[in-house]
Scaffold this active site. Structure first.
Site, PDB file in Angstrom:
ATOM      1  N   HIS A   1       8.063   1.364  16.225  1.00 37.84           N
ATOM      2  CA  HIS A   1       8.226   1.145  14.789  1.00 37.84           C
ATOM      3  C   HIS A   1       7.656   2.316  14.010  1.00 37.84           C
ATOM      4  O   HIS A   1       6.733   2.987  14.471  1.00 37.84           O
ATOM      5  CB  HIS A   1       7.530  -0.151  14.342  1.00 37.84           C
ATOM      6  CG  HIS A   1       6.119  -0.273  14.812  1.00 37.84           C
ATOM      7  ND1 HIS A   1       5.786  -0.670  16.094  1.00 37.84           N
ATOM      8  CD2 HIS A   1       4.939  -0.022  14.185  1.00 37.84           C
ATOM      9  CE1 HIS A   1       4.479  -0.679  16.231  1.00 37.84           C
ATOM     10  NE2 HIS A   1       3.931  -0.271  15.082  1.00 37.84           N
TER      11      HIS A   1
ATOM     12  N   HIS B   1       5.744   3.163  10.430  1.00 30.16           N
ATOM     13  CA  HIS B   1       5.018   2.635   9.277  1.00 30.16           C
ATOM     14  C   HIS B   1       5.394   3.478   8.068  1.00 30.16           C
ATOM     15  O   HIS B   1       5.420   4.712   8.158  1.00 30.16           O
ATOM     16  CB  HIS B   1       3.500   2.795   9.455  1.00 30.16           C
ATOM     17  CG  HIS B   1       2.910   2.034  10.596  1.00 30.16           C
ATOM     18  ND1 HIS B   1       2.196   0.874  10.426  1.00 30.16           N
ATOM     19  CD2 HIS B   1       2.894   2.279  11.931  1.00 30.16           C
ATOM     20  CE1 HIS B   1       1.752   0.438  11.606  1.00 30.16           C
ATOM     21  NE2 HIS B   1       2.159   1.284  12.537  1.00 30.16           N
TER      22      HIS B   1
HETATM   23  P1  5GP Z   1       0.846  -0.413  15.549  1.00 30.01           P
HETATM   24  O1  5GP Z   1      -0.620  -0.551  15.755  1.00 30.01           O
HETATM   25  O2  5GP Z   1       1.590  -0.943  16.748  1.00 30.01           O
HETATM   26  O3  5GP Z   1       1.288   0.969  15.171  1.00 30.01           O
HETATM   27  O4  5GP Z   1       1.226  -1.291  14.298  1.00 30.01           O
HETATM   28  C1  5GP Z   1       1.467  -2.644  14.364  1.00 30.01           C
HETATM   29  C2  5GP Z   1       1.431  -3.154  12.955  1.00 30.01           C
HETATM   30  O5  5GP Z   1       1.969  -4.467  12.974  1.00 30.01           O
HETATM   31  C3  5GP Z   1       0.041  -3.248  12.358  1.00 30.01           C
HETATM   32  O6  5GP Z   1      -0.016  -2.474  11.169  1.00 30.01           O
HETATM   33  C4  5GP Z   1      -0.157  -4.743  12.092  1.00 30.01           C
HETATM   34  O7  5GP Z   1      -0.827  -4.987  10.884  1.00 30.01           O
HETATM   35  C5  5GP Z   1       1.261  -5.257  12.082  1.00 30.01           C
HETATM   36  N1  5GP Z   1       1.410  -6.619  12.554  1.00 30.01           N
HETATM   37  C6  5GP Z   1       0.761  -7.202  13.601  1.00 30.01           C
HETATM   38  N2  5GP Z   1       1.190  -8.468  13.769  1.00 30.01           N
HETATM   39  C7  5GP Z   1       2.115  -8.697  12.800  1.00 30.01           C
HETATM   40  C8  5GP Z   1       2.929  -9.816  12.460  1.00 30.01           C
HETATM   41  O8  5GP Z   1       2.866 -10.888  13.074  1.00 30.01           O
HETATM   42  N3  5GP Z   1       3.771  -9.679  11.399  1.00 30.01           N
HETATM   43  C9  5GP Z   1       3.865  -8.505  10.691  1.00 30.01           C
HETATM   44  N4  5GP Z   1       4.722  -8.480   9.679  1.00 30.01           N
HETATM   45  N5  5GP Z   1       3.111  -7.429  10.983  1.00 30.01           N
HETATM   46  C10 5GP Z   1       2.261  -7.522  12.031  1.00 30.01           C
END
Ligand code: 5GP
Length: 169
Positions: A135, A137
């Site tokens: 993903h 951000h």
């Molecule tokens: P990563 O750490 O993988 O780059 O980012 C994952 C993102 O997903 C984090 O910013 C976190 O806040 C978000 N996130 C985690 N669980 C959920 C969820 O259940 N729903 C949504 N909409 N975002 C989530």
């Protein structure tokens, strides 16, 4: 004559070498893809098993509000196809994901009236990735002074209002 004899084989050797390196990188990306665990939270969102507050959706991608935003307007863009990291997604799908990230970033920037914004993408747990489905951000302002990563849940009603602004931008 000396220059021609000296440089021609050298140049073609280098070219050949570069070509092999590029082909090998692409093969590695496909052959050694990180195994995808379809119990991850974004896979559940894609299957509709848990809710999300979306701002954009088509056959390829979904964009939705980060539930623990590091700043107001923090939005995530994911492909519908399974892939864990930047190296596990086919180049054409990655290009398509970036194209959609640009579309959503434009709307986020406009809706949040942001002077600048950050695009962030983390890979592997050691790279800070907490959800193993690739993903991007999108964060209004700078990631360098944003709130903590995935730390403070936001009120869903408030997130829904922010999402509406982004959808209408
Ligand atoms: P990563 O750490 O993988 O780059 O980012 C994952 C993102 O997903 C984090 O910013 C976190 O806040 C978000 N996130 C985690 N669980 C959920 C969820 O259940 N729903 C949504 N909409 N975002 C989530």
């Amino acid at each position: 004559v000396y220059i021609l004899l000296h440089w021609t084989p050298h140049t073609s050797y280098n070219f050949h070498n570069t070509k092999i390196t590029q082909d090998k990188t692409m093969t590695d990306a496909i052959t050694f893809a990180t195994p995808y665990d379809d119990s991850n939270i974004f896979a559940k969102i894609l299957r509709g098993e848990i809710p999300s507050i979306s701002v954009f959706e088509n056959d390829d991608c979904l964009a939705f509000m980060d539930i623990m935003p590091q700043r107001e307007g923090h939005t995530l863009v994911i492909p519908k196809r399974p892939a864990v990291t930047f190296l596990d997604i086919e180049p054409d799908s990655l290009a398509n994901l970036i194209k959609h990230t640009q579309i959503v970033a434009r709307a986020v920037q406009k809706a949040m009236n942001a002077d600048g914004f950050s695009i962030v993408q983390l890979n592997g747990s050691k790279g800070g990735q907490t959800v193993p489905h690739i993903h991007f951000h999108i964060l209004p302002g700078s990631i360098l002074n944003a709130g903590a990563h995935g730390a403070i849940p936001s009120d869903p009603e408030h997130l829904a209002k922010v999402a509406e602004k982004i959808r209408n931008a």
